[in-house]
Design an enzyme around this catalytic site. Structure first.
Site, short mmCIF file in Angstrom:
data_model
loop_
_atom_site.label_atom_id
_atom_site.label_comp_id
_atom_site.label_asym_id
_atom_site.label_seq_id
_atom_site.Cartn_x
_atom_site.Cartn_y
_atom_site.Cartn_z
N LYS A 82 0.85 -1.01 0.00
CA LYS A 82 -0.05 -0.04 -0.19
C LYS A 82 0.87 1.17 -0.15
CE LYS A 82 -2.00 -0.62 3.96
NZ LYS A 82 -1.39 -1.77 4.45
N ARG A 123 -8.57 1.75 10.34
CA ARG A 123 -8.05 0.34 10.68
C ARG A 123 -8.86 -0.60 11.32
NH1 ARG A 123 -2.10 1.25 9.98
NH2 ARG A 123 -1.14 -0.74 10.34
N ARG A 177 12.51 -5.63 4.69
CA ARG A 177 12.10 -4.20 4.16
C ARG A 177 13.24 -3.13 4.83
NH1 ARG A 177 6.00 -2.14 4.79
NH2 ARG A 177 6.28 -2.67 6.95
N ARG A 220 12.42 -0.44 10.32
CA ARG A 220 11.43 0.07 11.01
C ARG A 220 11.55 -0.98 12.41
NH1 ARG A 220 5.68 0.59 8.40
NH2 ARG A 220 5.18 -0.39 10.26
N ARG A 242 1.08 -7.89 14.41
CA ARG A 242 0.50 -6.98 13.64
C ARG A 242 -0.41 -7.95 12.74
NH1 ARG A 242 5.74 -4.49 11.37
NH2 ARG A 242 4.31 -3.36 9.74
#
Ligand code: AMP
Length: 217
Positions: free
Chosen positions: A15, A90, A132, A164, A175
């Site tokens: 996204k 969310r 990532r 991150r 998550r």
């Protein structure tokens, strides 16, 4: 009419990458609650200090904090013609709050909604998260396996790459659990309102971009 694009999908479904590109293409700001929260943590605001423990656990930050950040952001001048929401809402509760916020800002029925669901098999995603990296300077997103920078640890713009803190396996799994419990029901929520389009988000960045353009145009 003002346009509100809502990007839905599990963590690391692509996204963020597509929103940045679409934001440039349409000239609409990319409004990313995860980014707003990380900025609040960095600036040590009261919202940031409270949000940190939830983010570190992979849980949702309390709705009051997120809605305050979102409302302040949507009131800014650059959002007056439209914006792309990434990571908000969310939960169904947040989606209802978003409608209230829109009514407060513009009055009822003044915004055209489109929700786009990034549909992708889950088993691909944990690996995407672990590999990532993003640039501290320009925000570009890399994957050490599938989309590495030209030079290890350095963005192609010259900035340092960082990982991150919540992109580790344990937090990533939490998550996903949060996503399936809280966020996945939004697919049905927006389907019932007749504003949802499913995007096949399995493929390379270019393929997904082309599919996205077909939906937008
Ligand atoms: P993201 O950058 O979208 O992956 O978000 C990172 C983390 O920020 C999430 O795991 C949540 O802890 C928090 N967060 C982001 N957006 C929201 C939201 N809309 N509501 C509550 N928490 C959020």
């Amino acid at each position: 009419m003002k346009k509100e694009l809502i990007f839905l999908g599990p963590p690391a479904s692509g996204k963020g990458t597509q929103t940045s590109r679409l934001s440039e293409y349409l000239g609409f700001p990319h409004v990313d609650t995860g980014g707003l929260l990380r900025a609040a943590i960095k600036n040590e605001t009261s919202e940031g200090l409270e949000a940190k423990s939830y983010i570190d656990k992979g849980a949702l930050v309390p709705i009051e904090i997120v809605c305050k950040l979102i409302k302040n952001r949507l009131l800014q001048d650059d959002c007056k013609n439209g914006y792309i929401l990434d990571g908000f809402p969310r939960s169904v509760e947040q989606a209802d709050m978003l409608e209230e916020i829109n009514k407060e800002i513009d009055g009822a029925g003044q915004t055209e909604f489109k929700a786009i669901y990034f549909d992708i098999p889950e088993d691909l995603l944990i690996e995407r998260i672990i590999y990532r990296r993003s640039c501290v300077q320009c925000g570009a997103i890399y994957n050490l396996k599938s989309l590495p920078p030209k030079q290890e640890g350095i963005c192609d713009c010259g900035g340092d790459l960082t990982q991150r803190k919540d992109d580790n396996e344990e937090t990533a799994r939490a998550r996903f659990e949060t996503y399936f419990k809280e966020t996945a029901p939004l697919v049905e929520y927006y389907e019932k309102k007749g504003v949802l389009t499913k995007l096949n988000a399995n493929g390379n960045v270019e393929d997904i971009w082309n599919r996205l353009l077909q939906i937008i145009e």
